[in-house]
Design a protein around this motif. Structure first.
Motif, mmCIF file in Angstrom:
data_model
loop_
_atom_site.group_PDB
_atom_site.id
_atom_site.type_symbol
_atom_site.label_atom_id
_atom_site.label_comp_id
_atom_site.label_asym_id
_atom_site.label_seq_id
_atom_site.Cartn_x
_atom_site.Cartn_y
_atom_site.Cartn_z
ATOM 1 N N TYR A 91 -8.454 12.084 8.371
ATOM 2 C CA TYR A 91 -8.021 11.970 9.765
ATOM 3 C C TYR A 91 -7.611 13.378 10.175
ATOM 4 O O TYR A 91 -6.585 13.871 9.695
ATOM 5 N N PHE A 120 -6.105 15.689 7.524
ATOM 6 C CA PHE A 120 -5.390 14.924 6.500
ATOM 7 C C PHE A 120 -6.371 14.073 5.678
ATOM 8 O O PHE A 120 -7.163 13.315 6.233
ATOM 9 N N ALA A 143 -6.792 11.099 3.726
ATOM 10 C CA ALA A 143 -6.187 9.800 3.352
ATOM 11 C C ALA A 143 -6.784 9.296 2.047
ATOM 12 O O ALA A 143 -6.089 8.747 1.198
ATOM 13 N N ALA A 184 1.767 3.444 -4.162
ATOM 14 C CA ALA A 184 2.876 3.459 -3.215
ATOM 15 C C ALA A 184 2.335 3.514 -1.787
ATOM 16 O O ALA A 184 1.161 3.809 -1.559
ATOM 17 N N SER A 185 3.218 3.253 -0.851
ATOM 18 C CA SER A 185 2.851 3.274 0.557
ATOM 19 C C SER A 185 2.215 4.620 0.925
ATOM 20 O O SER A 185 2.733 5.674 0.552
ATOM 21 N N GLY A 186 1.089 4.551 1.615
ATOM 22 C CA GLY A 186 0.457 5.768 2.111
ATOM 23 C C GLY A 186 -0.509 6.430 1.144
ATOM 24 O O GLY A 186 -1.061 7.489 1.445
ATOM 25 N N CYS A 187 -0.785 5.809 -0.011
ATOM 26 C CA CYS A 187 -1.640 6.469 -1.014
ATOM 27 C C CYS A 187 -3.122 6.307 -0.711
ATOM 28 O O CYS A 187 -3.960 6.884 -1.394
ATOM 29 N N GLY A 188 -3.458 5.470 0.265
ATOM 30 C CA GLY A 188 -4.868 5.348 0.657
ATOM 31 C C GLY A 188 -5.540 4.053 0.231
ATOM 32 O O GLY A 188 -6.746 3.891 0.411
ATOM 33 N N LYS A 189 -4.769 3.104 -0.280
ATOM 34 C CA LYS A 189 -5.410 1.881 -0.802
ATOM 35 C C LYS A 189 -5.964 0.999 0.315
ATOM 36 O O LYS A 189 -7.079 0.492 0.199
ATOM 37 N N THR A 190 -5.208 0.841 1.411
ATOM 38 C CA THR A 190 -5.710 0.011 2.518
ATOM 39 C C THR A 190 -6.925 0.663 3.163
ATOM 40 O O THR A 190 -7.894 -0.018 3.508
ATOM 41 N N THR A 191 -6.900 1.969 3.297
ATOM 42 C CA THR A 191 -8.051 2.675 3.874
ATOM 43 C C THR A 191 -9.296 2.438 3.009
ATOM 44 O O THR A 191 -10.386 2.195 3.529
ATOM 45 N N GLU A 209 -2.483 -6.787 0.682
ATOM 46 C CA GLU A 209 -1.066 -7.165 0.531
ATOM 47 C C GLU A 209 -0.851 -8.613 0.986
ATOM 48 O O GLU A 209 0.044 -8.880 1.797
#
Ligand code: ATP
Length: 388
Positions: free
Chosen positions: A23, A26, A28, A47-54, A167
């Motif tokens: 992005y 950045f 991701a 952890a939150s923000g590590c790129g798993k959902t992306t 999640e």
């Protein structure tokens, strides 16, 4: 095995080749190669923000990769919109239709495709998620766990090759989450299709998945079975994020065949060369890891009874917490400032109280070695308090 379940199988592995997402400037998800074997229960953990959902969204087609290719079996699906991919996603927010009853919620995907005769398949799906008696209820008349099971049934009725779970248990309380973990595992075993599950909860990933990819900063740090990741972490992040590790800063003294001898705070410790994920050379630095439950604790007065051949260090009990099945000790030691030891409460030694001088000892084979250039605390602050 049900008829519906058995016909859902097939399609091949999910393969990500050089997939990345940026992005602006950045990153991701950094260029990633990953194969998820067909029929496996695979977890993306981090952890939150590590790129798993992306990463999950790129598999679903909800996010366009900046680089790379998504394959389902031999088919390149990178350019396909989500609805043309044989993939369904279950989100944390169940996204059920509030005005429809459970039966119609589950039937929705079939009706949308113009299928008139839905009763058999809907009944089968409701049985699969054990909600056969709830067909006439509206979503608000179900518990969170039951609603999530409806969401799973609604996704599976479309016969996807792959079910993506983002999640899905995040909104449930701890006890219900534990029940649903087992329930989802049972459903996956029954239908036999590939499940890819995103979670930040290490216990959840380890309970459910055959294979876990631990992500950190847009990269997969390590991939393996839960037991392999736990027993043989290769980075400080994985060692700290999956359970607890005592990491000792040590200097390599000598190497004897497949045994490495190190010194740390005046103690001499041994570990198998085969469990070192960093190069070892005499005079080099190493982080020696040992899990808290692998360590035995002896009162200093009993030091003479410890068998030969064990790694041993001395210390003083700084704190102890009785938590039912075990007692968790924090030990002050010249080797490591806050050494954690978990002792099963079989026969408790009343002398092992704060202030007591103790000897910690363990089988050298249980130690692992990590590259000392890494941040020794990586992964610690990100552990979910509720489940750790
Ligand atoms: P969480 O568990 O909190 O959902 P995650 O590991 O799933 O975290 P992602 O949602 O994949 O993380 O996000 C990875 C990184 O990309 C985060 O730092 C996030 O802020 C950033 N990001 C995600 N979507 C966008 C976007 N549309 N624009 C800019 N940055 C984004």
């Amino acid at each position: 095995m049900t008829e519906t379940a058995s016909t859902s199988r097939g399609g091949g592995d999910v393969r990500l080749s050089g997939i990345s997402k940026t992005y602006g400037s950045f990153h991701a998800v950094k260029p990633l190669d990953l194969t998820v074997p067909q029929g496996s229960f695979f977890a993306l953990l981090g952890a939150s923000g590590c790129g798993k959902t992306t990463t999950l969204r790129m598999i679903a087609g909800l996010e366009e990769p900046t680089t790379g290719t998504v394959f389902l079996g031999d088919k390149d699906v990178t350019g396909l919109p989500p609805y043309k991919r044989p993939v369904n996603t279950v989100f944390q927010s169940y996204a059920l239709f509030p005005h429809l009853d459970i039966y119609e919620n589950v039937a929705f995907g079939l009706r949308r495709r113009g299928i008139k005769s839905v009763r058999g398949q809907v009944g089968e799906m409701l049985d699969l998620v054990q909600l056969g008696d709830f067909a006439k209820r509206k979503p608000h008349q179900l518990s969170g766990g039951q609603q999530q099971r409806v969401a799973v049934a609604r996704a599976l009725i479309n016969h996807p090759q792959v079910l993506l779970l983002d999640e899905p248990l995040g909104a449930l309380d701890l006890k219900l989450r534990r029940q649903m973990q087992l329930e989802l595992k049972r459903i996956q075993t029954e239908v036999g299709i590939t499940f890819i599950h995103v979670t930040h909860d290490q216990e959840e990933a380890m309970t459910m998945a055959d294979t876990v990819a631990v992500m950190n900063g847009g990269l997969v740090e390590q991939l393996g079975s839960p037991a392999d990741l736990y027993e043989n972490p290769e980075t400080t992040f994985v060692a700290n994020f999956l359970g607890t590790s005592n990491l000792i800063e040590a200097e390599v003294a000598e190497i004897h065949g497949d045994e490495v001898v190190v010194t740390a705070g005046g103690a001499k410790l041994r570990l198998p060369a085969g469990r070192c994920s960093a190069p070892t050379a005499s005079g080099g630095r190493l982080l020696v890891g040992i899990r808290p439950e692998k360590i035995s604790l002896a009162h200093a007065d009993d030091a003479g009874t410890i068998p030969d051949g064990r790694n041993r260090i001395t210390g003083r009990i700084a704190d102890s917490s009785f938590i039912g099945v075990s007692t968790q000790y924090v030990i002050d030691s010249p080797v490591c400032p806050e050494f954690e030891v978990y002792a099963q409460n079989i026969e408790r030694d009343s002398r092992l109280a704060p202030g007591a001088e103790v000897v910690l000892h363990w089988n050298p084979a249980h130690s692992f070695g990590l590259d000392a250039a890494q941040d020794i605390d990586a992964g610690i602050e990100t552990v979910d308090e509720e489940v750790s």
